[in-house]
Design a protein around this motif. Structure first.
Motif, mmCIF file in Angstrom:
data_model
loop_
_atom_site.group_PDB
_atom_site.id
_atom_site.type_symbol
_atom_site.label_atom_id
_atom_site.label_comp_id
_atom_site.label_asym_id
_atom_site.label_seq_id
_atom_site.Cartn_x
_atom_site.Cartn_y
_atom_site.Cartn_z
ATOM 1 N N LYS A 247 0.835 -1.206 0.000
ATOM 2 C CA LYS A 247 0.000 0.000 0.000
ATOM 3 C C LYS A 247 0.866 1.249 0.000
ATOM 4 O O LYS A 247 0.471 2.285 -0.532
ATOM 5 C CB LYS A 247 -0.951 0.000 1.196
ATOM 6 C CG LYS A 247 -2.125 -0.982 1.051
ATOM 7 C CD LYS A 247 -3.096 -0.869 2.213
ATOM 8 C CE LYS A 247 -4.136 -1.980 2.215
ATOM 9 N NZ LYS A 247 -5.147 -1.861 1.166
ATOM 10 N N ALA B 170 -6.581 10.025 -0.502
ATOM 11 C CA ALA B 170 -6.503 10.603 0.850
ATOM 12 C C ALA B 170 -5.066 11.004 1.179
ATOM 13 O O ALA B 170 -4.117 10.310 0.808
ATOM 14 C CB ALA B 170 -7.003 9.573 1.867
ATOM 15 N N VAL C 269 -7.390 6.698 9.480
ATOM 16 C CA VAL C 269 -7.330 5.336 8.948
ATOM 17 C C VAL C 269 -5.900 4.798 9.051
ATOM 18 O O VAL C 269 -4.946 5.496 8.721
ATOM 19 C CB VAL C 269 -7.795 5.307 7.475
ATOM 20 C CG1 VAL C 269 -7.783 3.899 6.913
ATOM 21 C CG2 VAL C 269 -9.200 5.907 7.360
ATOM 22 N N LYS D 221 -3.476 1.481 7.998
ATOM 23 C CA LYS D 221 -3.431 0.305 7.120
ATOM 24 C C LYS D 221 -2.094 -0.409 7.229
ATOM 25 O O LYS D 221 -1.044 0.238 7.172
ATOM 26 C CB LYS D 221 -3.611 0.727 5.653
ATOM 27 C CG LYS D 221 -4.898 1.467 5.379
ATOM 28 C CD LYS D 221 -5.048 1.810 3.898
ATOM 29 C CE LYS D 221 -6.410 2.458 3.674
ATOM 30 N NZ LYS D 221 -6.644 2.811 2.259
ATOM 31 N N VAL E 67 -7.063 -3.070 7.404
ATOM 32 C CA VAL E 67 -7.406 -1.642 7.472
ATOM 33 C C VAL E 67 -8.265 -1.376 8.704
ATOM 34 O O VAL E 67 -9.245 -2.078 8.945
ATOM 35 C CB VAL E 67 -8.180 -1.220 6.204
ATOM 36 C CG1 VAL E 67 -8.641 0.230 6.323
ATOM 37 C CG2 VAL E 67 -7.308 -1.404 4.968
ATOM 38 N N GLU F 223 -5.793 10.173 6.070
ATOM 39 C CA GLU F 223 -6.973 10.986 6.347
ATOM 40 C C GLU F 223 -8.210 10.128 6.052
ATOM 41 O O GLU F 223 -8.214 9.330 5.105
ATOM 42 C CB GLU F 223 -6.891 12.191 5.402
ATOM 43 C CG GLU F 223 -8.159 12.824 4.992
ATOM 44 C CD GLU F 223 -8.013 13.621 3.685
ATOM 45 O OE1 GLU F 223 -8.842 14.502 3.487
ATOM 46 O OE2 GLU F 223 -7.088 13.353 2.865
ATOM 47 N N LEU G 272 -11.676 9.550 4.562
ATOM 48 C CA LEU G 272 -12.541 10.140 3.537
ATOM 49 C C LEU G 272 -13.999 9.791 3.830
ATOM 50 O O LEU G 272 -14.288 8.729 4.388
ATOM 51 C CB LEU G 272 -12.168 9.603 2.152
ATOM 52 C CG LEU G 272 -10.749 9.917 1.663
ATOM 53 C CD1 LEU G 272 -10.501 9.241 0.321
ATOM 54 C CD2 LEU G 272 -10.539 11.426 1.545
ATOM 55 N N LYS H 210 -17.909 -4.325 2.585
ATOM 56 C CA LYS H 210 -16.764 -4.960 3.243
ATOM 57 C C LYS H 210 -17.015 -5.267 4.715
ATOM 58 O O LYS H 210 -16.414 -6.168 5.275
ATOM 59 C CB LYS H 210 -15.536 -4.058 3.119
ATOM 60 C CG LYS H 210 -14.991 -3.992 1.695
ATOM 61 C CD LYS H 210 -13.545 -3.529 1.668
ATOM 62 C CE LYS H 210 -12.954 -3.674 0.281
ATOM 63 N NZ LYS H 210 -13.530 -2.737 -0.693
ATOM 64 N N ASN I 165 -13.970 -5.022 9.159
ATOM 65 C CA ASN I 165 -13.853 -5.230 7.722
ATOM 66 C C ASN I 165 -13.567 -6.698 7.424
ATOM 67 O O ASN I 165 -12.858 -7.366 8.163
ATOM 68 C CB ASN I 165 -12.711 -4.382 7.154
ATOM 69 C CG ASN I 165 -13.225 -3.107 6.519
ATOM 70 O OD1 ASN I 165 -14.357 -3.041 6.045
ATOM 71 N ND2 ASN I 165 -12.392 -2.091 6.498
ATOM 72 N N MET J 190 -13.687 6.230 -3.387
ATOM 73 C CA MET J 190 -14.638 6.917 -2.503
ATOM 74 C C MET J 190 -15.189 8.108 -3.273
ATOM 75 O O MET J 190 -14.417 8.946 -3.768
ATOM 76 C CB MET J 190 -13.933 7.381 -1.233
ATOM 77 C CG MET J 190 -14.861 7.972 -0.201
ATOM 78 S SD MET J 190 -15.815 6.711 0.682
ATOM 79 C CE MET J 190 -14.737 6.321 2.052
ATOM 80 N N LEU K 74 -9.134 4.851 -3.059
ATOM 81 C CA LEU K 74 -8.830 4.316 -1.728
ATOM 82 C C LEU K 74 -7.697 3.314 -1.823
ATOM 83 O O LEU K 74 -6.845 3.240 -0.955
ATOM 84 C CB LEU K 74 -10.053 3.598 -1.162
ATOM 85 C CG LEU K 74 -11.228 4.446 -0.724
ATOM 86 C CD1 LEU K 74 -12.409 3.552 -0.390
ATOM 87 C CD2 LEU K 74 -10.837 5.284 0.490
#
Ligand code: AMP
Length: 425
Positions: A103, A118, A141, A143, A153, A186, A188, A214, A224, A273, A282
């Motif tokens: 990611k 984000a 958030v 991850k 996440v 951040e 969203l 999810k 999730n 998003m 995302l």
């Protein structure tokens, strides 16, 4: 044409089901497959992560097309190895699969390509991450950067929750190596949609929109998961929005890869998003989404084998996809306890009755034991129906599910609820 599909989940069942119905395809084989896939393909017990075993299988079977379903073999470089030996492969090379496998790589590439996303920072030090979280505040958030089967996440509602998640991930408790680096983002706000593209070099062919759920519980609450249901098309993705996603998200990211001399052949999945400032990415996946693949394949009317082969051979330009105008909606039935631990090997009865009620039943985590189908994984079945509207498709699926005889099976009761609310307006 003979096609080898790699994988054994709901996505691969949907792909095999559609390939079997493709005029260009004469034989479908699947490794490892599952008891449901056996109806649509010859299953061979080679695991989707057994790269050497899959290479040996490809050499023996000589398929004219290999479709790689899950992310793990793509990230492990199965696509490269098959292409090196001259096979036509639908699924990206390892370098491109990093878009999903890391990611932090994906976010850096998005920043480089100017893809709306984000605001974020990447950290591997817990104290620095905590300082950032305290500075930005919640909601926020967190991850795990590596592969975590869609579960890495945490959308934290408080600073304490976010700090705890970061410390847990960086300590290697939750996701092992996949959590050795974290992305902090951040939060969203908006409606989410899945925008998938068949990509071959510069050619990008959009699939119709879809939306998945999810979260584990009704109302999109709870932890999730890999996905509890999905439907297509998603009415929130208007043609204008689809165009914006193609031009501001899909094309720039493929171009940014190309700039790094990384080609892409396969499915580019943009999780988007729809914010008040327009669509923002995302995440990216490098394969069909599961469950989204299930309603998409049920709606697709084109010859899937032909399109995927064209992509694999770099002649996708000019291809078009035709879709059933109706809505397809898929409800996932999971083992009770998923995404945590659950009891395996419970007999699942009534599958034919569910299908006879107007649905397609795709198998994911099933196995055969003593003549019964039993649960063997977290997400076990995907039950999909077509309907003129989301409400109608939803009604067919839930009525059919009443015939399922598996008391411990769990499913959400509200898949598609946002679109249903829109229809009521
Ligand atoms: P991902 O695997 O990155 O798509 O994240 C899984 C889910 O977490 C997404 O489908 C969203 O529901 C949620 N999520 C991820 N990133 C954000 C974000 N920046 N803001 C709000 N929700 C997010």
């Amino acid at each position: 044409m003979k096609v080898l599909v790699v994988g054994g989940g709901g996505r691969e069942h949907a792909l095999c089901w559609k390939l079997k119905r493709s005029p260009s395809v004469t034989e479908v084989i699947c490794a490892p497959g599952n008891p449901g896939i056996e109806h649509d393909a010859r299953c061979i017990r080679v695991g989707a992560e057994d790269i050497d075993g899959l290479m040996a299988l490809a050499r023996t079977e000589r398929p004219e097309l290999v479709v790689i379903g899950p992310e793990a073999p793509l990230v492990a470089g199965l696509g490269d190895r098959l292409r090196d030996e001259g096979f036509s492969v639908y699924g990206p090379d390892q370098a491109a699969a990093k878009l999903e496998g890391s990611k932090s790589f994906a976010k850096e590439l998005m920043a480089e390509a100017g893809v709306p996303t984000a605001r974020f920072e990447v950290h591997d030090d817990a104290d620095a991450a905590e300082a950032l979280i305290r500075n930005w505040g919640a909601p926020i958030v967190v991850k795990a950067s590596g592969l975590a089967a869609g579960k890495g996440v945490v959308v934290a509602q408080s600073v304490d929750e976010a700090v705890a998640a970061v410390r847990d991930m960086l300590a290697g408790n939750r996701f092992g190596e996949a959590g050795s680096e974290v992305v902090i983002e951040e939060c969203l706000v908006g409606e989410e949609a899945s925008c998938l593209f068949i990509v071959s070099g510069d050619d990008i062919l959009p699939l119709d929109s879809s939306q998945d759920h999810k979260a584990l519980l009704d109302g999109d609450k709870g932890p999730n998961t890999g996905g509890m249901g999905a439907y297509s098309p998603a009415p929130c993705v208007t043609p204008d929005i689809a165009e914006v996603v193609l031009e501001t998200i899909a094309r720039p990211i493929v171009a940014a890869l190309k700039k790094r001399r990384i080609g892409f052949i396969g499915t580019l999945y943009a999780g988007v998003m729809l914010t008040a400032d327009g669509p923002k990415a995302l995440e990216f996946n490098v394969r069909f989404g599961d469950p989204e693949c299930q309603p998409l394949m049920v709606r697709l009317q084109s010859d899937l084998g032909r399109v995927l082969l064209a992509a694999a051979e770099g002649r996708l330009a000019g291809s078009e996809l035709e879709w059933d105008a109706r809505v397809a909606l898929c409800v996932v039935v999971a083992s009770d306890g998923y995404p945590g631990s659950f009891i395996k090997n419970q007999p699942i009865l009534g599958l034919d009755a569910v299908a006879d009620a107007g649905t397609v039943v795709f198998h994911a985590g099933t196995a055969r034991q003593d003549g019964n189908i039993v649960n063997a994984g977290g997400r076990v079945l995907g039950v999909t129906a077509l309907g003129a509207t989301v409400s109608k498709a939803q009604r067919i699926v839930y009525a059919a599910l009443k015939r399922l005889d598996w008391p411990e099976g769990y499913y959400r009761r509200d898949i598609g609820y946002r679109a249903v609310a829109r229809e009521r307006q």
